[in-house]
Design a protein around this motif. Structure first.
Motif, PDB file in Angstrom:
ATOM      1  N   MET A   1      83.347  34.821  16.836  1.00 54.41           N
ATOM      2  CA  MET A   1      82.386  35.520  17.701  1.00 54.41           C
ATOM      3  C   MET A   1      82.365  36.991  17.300  1.00 54.41           C
ATOM      4  N   LYS A   2      81.168  37.493  16.993  1.00 54.22           N
ATOM      5  CA  LYS A   2      81.138  38.868  16.488  1.00 54.22           C
ATOM      6  C   LYS A   2      79.928  39.635  16.996  1.00 54.22           C
ATOM      7  N   GLN A   3      80.138  40.927  17.101  1.00 53.25           N
ATOM      8  CA  GLN A   3      79.057  41.872  17.325  1.00 53.25           C
ATOM      9  C   GLN A   3      79.371  43.086  16.467  1.00 53.25           C
ATOM     10  N   THR A   4      78.476  43.418  15.561  1.00 53.36           N
ATOM     11  CA  THR A   4      78.603  44.635  14.784  1.00 53.36           C
ATOM     12  C   THR A   4      77.443  45.542  15.174  1.00 53.36           C
ATOM     13  N   GLU A   5      77.329  46.692  14.510  1.00 53.24           N
ATOM     14  CA  GLU A   5      76.330  47.659  14.951  1.00 53.24           C
ATOM     15  C   GLU A   5      74.924  47.080  14.959  1.00 53.24           C
ATOM     16  N   TYR A   6      74.570  46.326  13.929  1.00 53.99           N
ATOM     17  CA  TYR A   6      73.195  45.828  13.836  1.00 53.99           C
ATOM     18  C   TYR A   6      73.119  44.305  13.733  1.00 53.99           C
ATOM     19  N   LEU A   7      74.198  43.618  14.103  1.00 56.52           N
ATOM     20  CA  LEU A   7      74.208  42.164  13.961  1.00 56.52           C
ATOM     21  C   LEU A   7      75.060  41.544  15.061  1.00 56.52           C
ATOM     22  N   VAL A   8      74.535  40.473  15.660  1.00 52.75           N
ATOM     23  CA  VAL A   8      75.327  39.686  16.604  1.00 52.75           C
ATOM     24  C   VAL A   8      75.188  38.222  16.212  1.00 52.75           C
ATOM     25  N   ASP A   9      76.176  37.403  16.596  1.00 51.51           N
ATOM     26  CA  ASP A   9      76.055  35.978  16.307  1.00 51.51           C
ATOM     27  C   ASP A   9      75.718  35.196  17.581  1.00 51.51           C
ATOM     28  N   SER A  10      75.393  33.931  17.391  1.00 47.53           N
ATOM     29  CA  SER A  10      74.940  33.106  18.516  1.00 47.53           C
ATOM     30  C   SER A  10      76.015  32.940  19.572  1.00 47.53           C
ATOM     31  N   GLU A  11      77.262  32.782  19.138  1.00 45.40           N
ATOM     32  CA  GLU A  11      78.337  32.600  20.112  1.00 45.40           C
ATOM     33  C   GLU A  11      78.450  33.825  21.019  1.00 45.40           C
ATOM     34  N   TRP A  12      78.419  35.005  20.414  1.00 44.46           N
ATOM     35  CA  TRP A  12      78.500  36.234  21.207  1.00 44.46           C
ATOM     36  C   TRP A  12      77.331  36.320  22.185  1.00 44.46           C
ATOM     37  N   LEU A  13      76.120  36.059  21.682  1.00 47.54           N
ATOM     38  CA  LEU A  13      74.937  36.185  22.544  1.00 47.54           C
ATOM     39  C   LEU A  13      74.951  35.166  23.672  1.00 47.54           C
ATOM     40  N   SER A  14      75.512  33.999  23.401  1.00 49.03           N
ATOM     41  CA  SER A  14      75.552  32.962  24.436  1.00 49.03           C
ATOM     42  C   SER A  14      76.391  33.380  25.642  1.00 49.03           C
ATOM     43  N   HIS A  15      77.278  34.331  25.438  1.00 51.30           N
ATOM     44  CA  HIS A  15      78.120  34.825  26.534  1.00 51.30           C
ATOM     45  C   HIS A  15      77.510  36.044  27.233  1.00 51.30           C
ATOM     46  N   GLN A  16      76.304  36.439  26.804  1.00 48.17           N
ATOM     47  CA  GLN A  16      75.677  37.648  27.356  1.00 48.17           C
ATOM     48  C   GLN A  16      74.434  37.339  28.184  1.00 48.17           C
ATOM     49  N   GLN A  17      74.267  36.088  28.553  1.00 43.75           N
ATOM     50  CA  GLN A  17      73.022  35.676  29.194  1.00 43.75           C
ATOM     51  C   GLN A  17      72.746  36.397  30.510  1.00 43.75           C
ATOM     52  N   ASP A  18      73.775  36.825  31.185  1.00 37.15           N
ATOM     53  CA  ASP A  18      73.583  37.505  32.467  1.00 37.15           C
ATOM     54  C   ASP A  18      73.861  39.003  32.378  1.00 37.15           C
ATOM     55  N   ASN A  19      73.902  39.508  31.160  1.00 37.31           N
ATOM     56  CA  ASN A  19      74.207  40.929  30.960  1.00 37.31           C
ATOM     57  C   ASN A  19      72.937  41.762  31.135  1.00 37.31           C
ATOM     58  N   PRO A  20      72.855  42.594  32.161  1.00 40.32           N
ATOM     59  CA  PRO A  20      71.629  43.371  32.402  1.00 40.32           C
ATOM     60  C   PRO A  20      71.405  44.476  31.379  1.00 40.32           C
ATOM     61  N   GLN A  21      72.413  44.728  30.553  1.00 44.04           N
ATOM     62  CA  GLN A  21      72.299  45.781  29.540  1.00 44.04           C
ATOM     63  C   GLN A  21      71.760  45.256  28.211  1.00 44.04           C
ATOM     64  N   ILE A  22      71.346  43.991  28.192  1.00 40.80           N
ATOM     65  CA  ILE A  22      70.839  43.378  26.961  1.00 40.80           C
ATOM     66  C   ILE A  22      69.454  42.801  27.201  1.00 40.80           C
ATOM     67  N   VAL A  23      68.533  43.099  26.293  1.00 34.98           N
ATOM     68  CA  VAL A  23      67.196  42.513  26.301  1.00 34.98           C
ATOM     69  C   VAL A  23      67.008  41.759  24.993  1.00 34.98           C
ATOM     70  N   ILE A  24      66.595  40.505  25.088  1.00 33.86           N
ATOM     71  CA  ILE A  24      66.389  39.654  23.912  1.00 33.86           C
ATOM     72  C   ILE A  24      64.894  39.548  23.643  1.00 33.86           C
ATOM     73  N   ILE A  25      64.525  39.662  22.370  1.00 35.31           N
ATOM     74  CA  ILE A  25      63.108  39.589  22.002  1.00 35.31           C
ATOM     75  C   ILE A  25      62.918  38.579  20.871  1.00 35.31           C
ATOM     76  N   ASP A  26      62.030  37.644  21.105  1.00 35.28           N
ATOM     77  CA  ASP A  26      61.658  36.600  20.148  1.00 35.28           C
ATOM     78  C   ASP A  26      60.532  37.148  19.269  1.00 35.28           C
ATOM     79  N   CYS A  27      60.739  37.112  17.951  1.00 35.19           N
ATOM     80  CA  CYS A  27      59.753  37.663  17.002  1.00 35.19           C
ATOM     81  C   CYS A  27      59.214  36.607  16.047  1.00 35.19           C
TER      82      CYS A  27
END
Length: 274
Positions: A1-27
């Motif tokens: 599970m990783k988060q770097t300055e400009y990259l995150v992985d799916s496992e990390w993001l899956s644990h952030q679903q209720d984090n109000p400090q994160i906005v996800i954008i589908d492109c």
């Protein structure tokens, strides 16, 4: 599970679903079928994700010159960011697509160009998320209240005249990010004329990731640019300022701070030759 300055992985993001400090954008997007990405988004997307279209949101109206995807109206885009709940330099924006960063990197670059550095790409994109059976939904998130005042960095851009002048300056390197057969003029599926800008070097954007859409190792990123160390300035272009942003990501990760985007790209350049 990783988060770097400009990259995150799916496992990390899956644990952030209720984090109000994160906005996800589908492109997600397809050049040949501009409505496809949004249609896919309405079928299924990462929970909480908003959608931005390359044509409608991340570009402005096409003119005679300026390329196929001119940069968007800054104030209009900033308002869209605000309605997604993005607070400038506080909210972490995570962007994804299913095209090896081709369209998500455009958003990554635009946010940073407008002064918002807290943006990351989802490594492996949509396909990586699906492969790991993380949750998906067709529920569209409600608008939120953010605060985004754009502060563009004009030094990050060059126009056609600057690119023309670069051929007389040995300290400036111009990089064509398209596939090699388009660079050499053997194939041109989109623009009216095949070829490339005189003097440009070729580093195809697809080399930045593997075929599954995962970023290559830092060692491989740096190897792509080892012959560019002496350049005082690196101007990057593609067909229309989109996939060039993948190379700009790679250059940034490799430690280069002297990069600029020619957003009009080959589609702008050849518009003066038709």
């Amino acid at each position: 599970m990783k988060q770097t300055e400009y990259l995150v992985d799916s496992e990390w993001l899956s644990h952030q679903q209720d984090n109000p400090q994160i906005v996800i954008i589908d492109c997600r997007f397809q050049l040949a079928n501009p409505n496809w990405g949004e249609e896919q988004y309405h079928k299924n997307h990462i929970p909480g994700a908003y959608y931005l279209s390359l044509d409608r949101d991340l570009s402005s109206q096409v003119q005679r010159h300026g390329g196929r995807h001119p940069l968007p109206d800054i104030e209009v885009l900033a308002q869209k960011f605000t309605e997604m709940g993005i607070v400038k330099n506080e909210t972490l924006v995570v962007a994804y697509d299913d095209s090896r960063f081709a369209f998500a990197a455009r958003l990554w670059w635009l946010l940073r160009y407008l002064g918002h550095d807290k943006v990351a790409l989802l490594d492996g994109g949509w396909n990586g998320w699906i492969d790991r059976n993380y949750p998906i939904t067709n529920a569209i998130p409600e608008p939120k209240s953010g605060s985004f005042t754009p502060q563009p960095n004009p030094d990050w851009l060059v126009d056609i005249d600057t690119v023309k002048a670069a051929k007389n300056n040995d300290s400036v390197v111009v990089v064509d990010s398209r596939d090699s057969d388009r660079y050499t003029g053997l194939r041109e599926p989109i623009d009216p004329i095949a070829g490339s800008i005189t003097g440009a070097l070729n580093s195809p954007w697809k080399k930045v990731s593997d075929e599954s859409g995962y970023l290559q190792s830092l060692e491989k990123q740096q190897k792509l640019w080892k012959n560019y160390q002496e350049a005082e300035e690196i101007i990057v272009y593609c067909g229309s300022g989109v996939t060039a942003c993948v190379n700009l990501l790679s250059l940034e990760l490799s430690g280069f701070k002297n990069t600029k985007l020619y957003p009009g790209g080959w589609s702008d350049w050849c518009s003066y030759l038709v």
